[in-house]
Write a protein that holds these residues in place. Structure first.
Motif, PDB file in Angstrom:
ATOM      1  N   TYR A 443       0.981  -0.938   0.104  1.00 15.21           N
ATOM      2  CA  TYR A 443      -0.219   0.348   0.233  1.00 15.21           C
ATOM      3  C   TYR A 443       0.721   1.387   0.347  1.00 15.21           C
ATOM      4  O   TYR A 443       1.941   1.174   0.708  1.00 15.21           O
ATOM      5  N   SER A 444       0.338   2.092  -0.669  1.00 17.32           N
ATOM      6  CA  SER A 444       1.628   3.516  -0.617  1.00 17.32           C
ATOM      7  C   SER A 444       0.277   4.351   0.623  1.00 17.32           C
ATOM      8  O   SER A 444      -1.260   4.271   0.429  1.00 17.32           O
ATOM      9  N   VAL A 445       1.100   4.936   0.884  1.00 13.88           N
ATOM     10  CA  VAL A 445       0.910   5.780   2.541  1.00 13.88           C
ATOM     11  C   VAL A 445       1.294   6.825   2.411  1.00 13.88           C
ATOM     12  O   VAL A 445       2.927   7.268   2.352  1.00 13.88           O
ATOM     13  N   GLU A 446       0.879   7.930   2.857  1.00 14.84           N
ATOM     14  CA  GLU A 446       1.363   8.985   3.347  1.00 14.84           C
ATOM     15  C   GLU A 446       1.277   9.821   4.472  1.00 14.84           C
ATOM     16  O   GLU A 446       0.771   9.763   5.271  1.00 14.84           O
ATOM     17  N   VAL A 447       1.803  10.450   5.411  1.00 13.86           N
ATOM     18  CA  VAL A 447       2.438  10.648   5.892  1.00 13.86           C
ATOM     19  C   VAL A 447       2.655  12.582   6.460  1.00 13.86           C
ATOM     20  O   VAL A 447       3.493  13.252   5.999  1.00 13.86           O
ATOM     21  N   ARG A 448       2.049  12.944   7.217  1.00 14.46           N
ATOM     22  CA  ARG A 448       1.909  14.287   6.757  1.00 14.46           C
ATOM     23  C   ARG A 448       1.912  14.910   8.095  1.00 14.46           C
ATOM     24  O   ARG A 448       1.911  14.615   9.109  1.00 14.46           O
ATOM     25  N   GLN A 460      -5.164   5.850  -2.465  1.00 10.52           N
ATOM     26  CA  GLN A 460      -5.614   4.815  -2.879  1.00 10.52           C
ATOM     27  C   GLN A 460      -7.003   5.745  -4.091  1.00 10.52           C
ATOM     28  O   GLN A 460      -6.629   6.845  -4.610  1.00 10.52           O
ATOM     29  N   LYS A 461      -7.693   4.962  -4.763  1.00  9.07           N
ATOM     30  CA  LYS A 461      -8.346   5.790  -5.850  1.00  9.07           C
ATOM     31  C   LYS A 461      -8.912   7.591  -4.808  1.00  9.07           C
ATOM     32  O   LYS A 461      -9.325   7.686  -5.269  1.00  9.07           O
ATOM     33  N   ASP A 462      -9.967   6.766  -3.560  1.00  8.75           N
ATOM     34  CA  ASP A 462     -10.319   7.410  -2.468  1.00  8.75           C
ATOM     35  C   ASP A 462      -9.131   7.493  -1.283  1.00  8.75           C
ATOM     36  O   ASP A 462      -8.731   6.240  -1.125  1.00  8.75           O
ATOM     37  N   ALA A 482     -11.067   0.316   2.623  1.00 10.58           N
ATOM     38  CA  ALA A 482     -12.058   1.048   2.274  1.00 10.58           C
ATOM     39  C   ALA A 482     -13.138   1.401   2.871  1.00 10.58           C
ATOM     40  O   ALA A 482     -12.542   2.050   3.974  1.00 10.58           O
ATOM     41  N   LYS A 483     -13.613   2.961   1.992  1.00  9.97           N
ATOM     42  CA  LYS A 483     -13.944   3.904   3.010  1.00  9.97           C
ATOM     43  C   LYS A 483     -15.252   3.400   3.704  1.00  9.97           C
ATOM     44  O   LYS A 483     -15.969   2.495   3.600  1.00  9.97           O
TER      45      LYS A 483
END
Length: 987
Positions: A443-448, A460-462, A482-483
């Motif tokens: 999975y691609s994960v962003e930490v901000r 993801q797409k969402d 999932a959303k």
């Protein structure tokens, strides 16, 4: 040989006088902080630099620095290193001084009760050294370190002369390790603190005591044998070599302190109060460096109109403008430091620095005011204040620019010791990662977010919001797949140098292993929060209240035409006459005068008189009208405590008053020196004073002097009878005569200096008086010592002794119809003024009251009924006659060519109750104009509404507010010992 020297040096550094309980550990701490942005000082910032420290001191800082082999290396990539801050005004490590001695209802104390060979007054504590009282306290040091401070100047804030302050660091070490300079500065104020002595009981008494102590110390230094041992004066003289710090309670105290400094050749560093921006030109003229507090006033709750009406416009404007004070000092190029000392919570300090920056202070100057400037003023820039080789290792490590709201203060190093302020976020983990599950997917994960408060999203797409918690090297995450799904992958693990690894559970609860690999830095997102913008500030007013000027008025050439002119001279009353004013003087009086370039004022149907002179007033005086502690206080001066902000100046201009003689009260036989002022609204204290006038002093007789109306505890001070009052005068002038006869090397005595001036007719007496026997007594004492009583004021039994007063050469200042307000005025009659005037005594009607002074024209008119004076004679009682009593009748008090242009244009006969002062002119300046007054009232309403809306908006957005309340100003009478009568300040 080199090895031996190095070994010897190392051994020498390891030596100390304290024994070691255990195994000695002589290792030196050496650290290298690499890849940092190092802000060496406010002017020098170095990128990708290295700081090396050893044994609590800086070895090197900059680029190309060699990292020692034995150094512990800390990678500070993305971080900033600043010098730790310096607070030049603190009481850290010192306990509060305790009031000792007598109970609140004890008898008066005239001398110090301090044991030992010290000075006579407890408020002079020059022998106190903060270093002797200092105790390191890590509990109190911690919040200061968390605010960024590493060094403070610590003093015990007690007394007029507070002794010396000590310069210490905030390290958690023994006192001998943290003290940098035992005696780093001498500190002063006008507050006598915990002293239980009566003297001083007023601001002017504090000033006199300070001046006398300077003189006594100089005398003691040259004539020590005459005093014996005086440890207070010894310490005072020793302290003069140090930086001199003075705490001021307001902007006018700044100027009072600076004047004392100028008199004795001392340049003080001024601890300001926060309202000095209101007189920034005067602050610059002091040439002083300042210590500016950041305890900006809190917002006021204006929700309740009933409470809000008590809040003055000045209070509201101060709330608005106070945060701009540091910016005003920077703009005026006045050197200054910043201090946290007056804040209730030091945690608010950095937020208030940012607020000052929002209001115009530059970040560079803010940093300088917290580092180099205080260190330089204390002559300690060789130790602290910047990051240079040889200085103490006092520095901050932050996540970004120091004054940025989002910046995190991670660590504060003091003397090479690390103090962690916030551990979270030290490692900036923000970016995009690939998280791989075993077994499972990637999975691609962003930490901000921020380093200390990261946020996680699954890309993801969402984009799905997840959760991440970081504690040093430990991490836990929750990844939704999932959303709106209630199930998430739960992971925990360790952040390593080469990636993140750990274990977890998938959405079914199965055990999995995982790792995360950094991919790239996440793109910066625009900050959705707009920077704070400050609305344009309202105008600065002189004085700082609703009726103040935005720009001080200028002197004008004026032609007042076709008025009825009451000259108060032998010419009498002139109908349909013009008066030309040029350069602040009366230039011509006549009919059909040419205006030239003068502004024409139509006086048709109006009356022009000389300005009213109030011979006995107590307006515009700060913090006490009486120095009531001793029977003789001729050393104190009203001139030292003028308050140009007093709204009564404006109010009395509206009643036609142009000059006031400001008197000490009547608490003692020989009171203080008085001051004649012109009502120059908006000017500073020095510019209010009438120059080159014969100086006066206040004496008093009667109940107040013998303390018959002071209560049971005041039965100690001599005199307690009217007979004793006479002896006080005889003794005082005998001492003055003996003092004058002393030769070279005598101790200069400010009290006796004033009395010697009286003996030589260089200072003149105004005496509070009522009873004929005492009036006769004082004239007898004066005759015995060959001087004259210039004026008896009040003198409600003057009609009984008018002939004797005339023979003596005394004048009278009295009331029209005040009587029966205490025992010694039982024989007062309303015909008093007319009788004295008829005998030939120069008589004036005065006020002794800020309210009555607005109607002195009407008070003078009462003598027409009570005594049959003519209208012109009645008006002279408040114009030329008080001028004669004050020896200024050659330049004011009447309308005559060459005199000062102090005149009033009345709407009606000035003795009529219907007369209004339409214009009051002082020195050719229109200081009051009734039409302008109406405009000012509209401006006040507009300003109040503007600021009220701002304050309501502050409350609405959640800003803490303080309850609106009544703020009173002081309005004095002769008898007032402390606070005086309270009146609303008004707008």
């Amino acid at each position: 040989m080199l090895a031996a020297l190095l070994a010897t040096g190392s051994f020498a550094r390891a030596q100390e006088t304290f024994p070691v309980n255990g195994i000695a550990d002589p290792r030196e701490g050496c650290f290298a902080f690499t890849h940092a942005t190092i802000v060496k000082d406010a002017q020098t910032t170095v990128q990708n630099a290295t700081l090396v420290i050893r044994d609590g001191k800086i070895v090197d800082a900059g680029t190309g620095v060699v990292v020692p082999k034995d150094a512990v290396v800390l990678d500070c990539k993305g971080k900033y290193i600043y010098p730790s801050l310096v607070d030049i005004y603190s009481s850290y490590g010192l306990s509060d001084a305790k009031r000792s001695g007598s109970a609140w209802n004890a008898a008066p104390q005239f001398l110090s009760n301090t044991k030992g060979a010290y000075g006579w007054n407890q408020a002079i504590r020059s022998e106190v050294n903060a270093v002797d009282l200092f105790a390191a306290d890590d509990g109190k040091a911690r919040p200061l370190r968390e605010a960024g401070f590493g060094t403070v100047l610590s003093q015990q804030p007690d007394g007029i002369a507070r002794g010396t302050a000590t310069l210490v660091t905030l390290a958690n070490s023994k006192e001998n390790k943290v003290i940098l300079r035992e005696r780093a500065a001498a500190v002063y104020s006008f507050d006598k603190g915990t002293s239980t002595q009566n003297y001083p009981s007023s601001l002017m008494g504090s000033i006199a005591l300070l001046r006398q102590t300077y003189l006594d110390a100089q005398w003691y230094k040259s004539q020590p044998a005459k005093e014996g041992v005086n440890l207070s004066l010894q310490a005072w003289n020793a302290n003069q070599q140090l930086p001199q710090v003075f705490e001021a309670a307001d902007k006018w105290d700044v100027l009072r302190a600076d004047k004392i400094g100028d008199e004795f050749g001392v340049q003080y560093i001024i601890k300001a109060s926060g309202n000095e921006y209101q007189r920034i030109a005067e602050m610059a003229a002091t040439k002083a460096a300042f210590i500016l507090p950041l305890n900006f006033p809190g917002a006021i709750d204006m929700e309740d109109p009933g409470d809000a009406r008590f809040v003055s416009l000045a209070e509201m404007k101060h709330w608005e403008m106070a945060p701009a004070e540091p910016a005003a000092f920077e703009k005026a190029n006045i050197p200054f430091c910043l201090t946290a000392v007056d804040l209730k919570d030091v945690k608010q300090f950095m937020a208030n620095v940012r607020k000052a920056i929002t209001y115009g202070l530059s970040e560079q100057k803010a940093l300088e005011a917290l580092t180099k400037t205080p260190a330089t003023l204390l002559k300690a820039y060789d130790k602290v204040g910047s990051l240079e080789a040889g200085k103490l290792a006092n520095f901050l490590i932050t996540s970004g620019p120091l004054f940025s709201e989002k910046t995190i203060l991670y660590q504060n190093w003091v003397q090479g010791n690390r103090y962690v302020i916030k551990a979270d976020g030290w490692n900036d983990i923000r970016g995009i990662y690939t998280v791989t599950l075993t077994p499972g997917n990637s999975y691609s994960v962003e930490v901000r977010g921020t380093p200390s408060a990261p946020l996680l999203s699954v890309l993801q797409k969402d984009t799905l919001p997840g959760r991440i918690d970081v504690n040093d090297k430990l991490v836990s995450m929750s990844l939704p797949l999932a959303k709106n799904s209630k199930n998430s992958i739960r992971l925990s693990g360790i952040i390593g140098d080469n990636g993140w690894t750990g274990t977890g559970a998938d959405t079914s609860g199965n055990l999995i292993r995982w790792n995360a690999v950094f991919v790239k830095t996440a793109p910066e997102k625009a900050d959705s929060v707009k920077p704070t913008e400050v609305a344009a500030l309202g105008p600065l007013l002189y004085p700082f209240n609703g009726y103040g000027w935005e720009k001080l008025p200028k002197q004008e050439d004026l032609l007042i035409k076709n008025a009825t002119v009451w000259t108060s001279e032998k010419d009498g009353k002139l109908e349909n006459t013009d008066v030309l004013i040029r350069n602040g003087k009366i230039a011509q009086i006549g009919k059909s005068l040419s205006a030239g370039n003068a502004r024409v004022i139509d006086g048709t149907g109006k009356h022009l008189s000389a300005g009213i002179i109030d011979e006995h007033s107590h307006i515009a005086i700060s913090r006490g009208v009486n120095e009531s502690s001793q029977s003789v206080t001729s050393e104190v001066r009203i001139a030292d405590v003028l308050n140009p902000d007093d709204v009564n100046i404006y109010r009395q201009l509206s009643g036609g008053v142009t000059a006031s003689h400001l008197l000490h009260g009547s608490a003692n036989a020989i009171g203080g020196q008085s001051q004649l002022i012109k009502l120059r609204w908006g000017q500073n204290a020095e510019d209010l004073k009438v120059a080159n006038w014969d100086p006066f002093i206040k004496f008093a007789l009667g109940e107040n002097v013998k303390q018959s109306n002071w209560g049971e505890r005041n039965t100690v001070r001599f005199p307690q009878t009217r007979m004793g009052v006479e002896q006080i005068y005889t003794d005082a002038f005998t001492r003055a005569r003996d003092y004058e006869r002393q030769g070279a090397g005598k101790r200069r005595d400010l009290e006796l200096d004033a009395l010697v001036e009286i003996l030589h007719q260089k200072r003149f007496i105004t005496c509070h008086s009522y009873v004929q026997s005492e009036i006769n007594m004082l004239m007898h004492v004066a005759d015995s010592f060959h001087f004259r009583v210039n004026t008896f004021t009040h003198i409600l039994e003057g009609y009984k002794v008018a002939d004797k007063m005339k023979a003596h050469g005394a004048g009278a200042g009295t009331f029209a119809d005040w009587w029966a307000y205490k025992m010694e005025v039982q024989d007062a009659i309303p015909y008093n003024a007319a009788i004295m005037n008829g005998v030939g005594v120069v008589t004036a009607i005065n006020s002794d009251d800020a309210e009555m002074a607005r109607r002195l024209n009407q008070e003078a008119a009462k003598t027409i009924k009570y005594g049959g004076l003519s209208e012109e004679e009645a008006l002279k009682l408040v114009t030329i006659n008080p001028a004669r009593l004050l020896h200024v009748d050659n330049r004011m008090g009447s309308i005559k060519v060459g005199k000062d242009a102090d005149v009033v244009l009345w709407s009606d006969n000035p003795l009529s109750i219907y007369a209004k002062a339409e214009k009051t002119i002082v020195d050719g300046i229109v200081e009051f104009d009734r039409d302008n007054d109406l405009q000012l009232r509209k401006r006040i309403a507009t300003e109040r509404n503007r600021l009220t809306q701002q304050l309501l908006a502050e409350k609405k957005k959640g800003t803490p507010t303080q309850k609106a309340g009544f703020v009173a100003d002081e309005m004095y009478h002769c008898e007032d010992l402390q606070g005086g009568h309270q009146t609303a300040i008004g707008d």
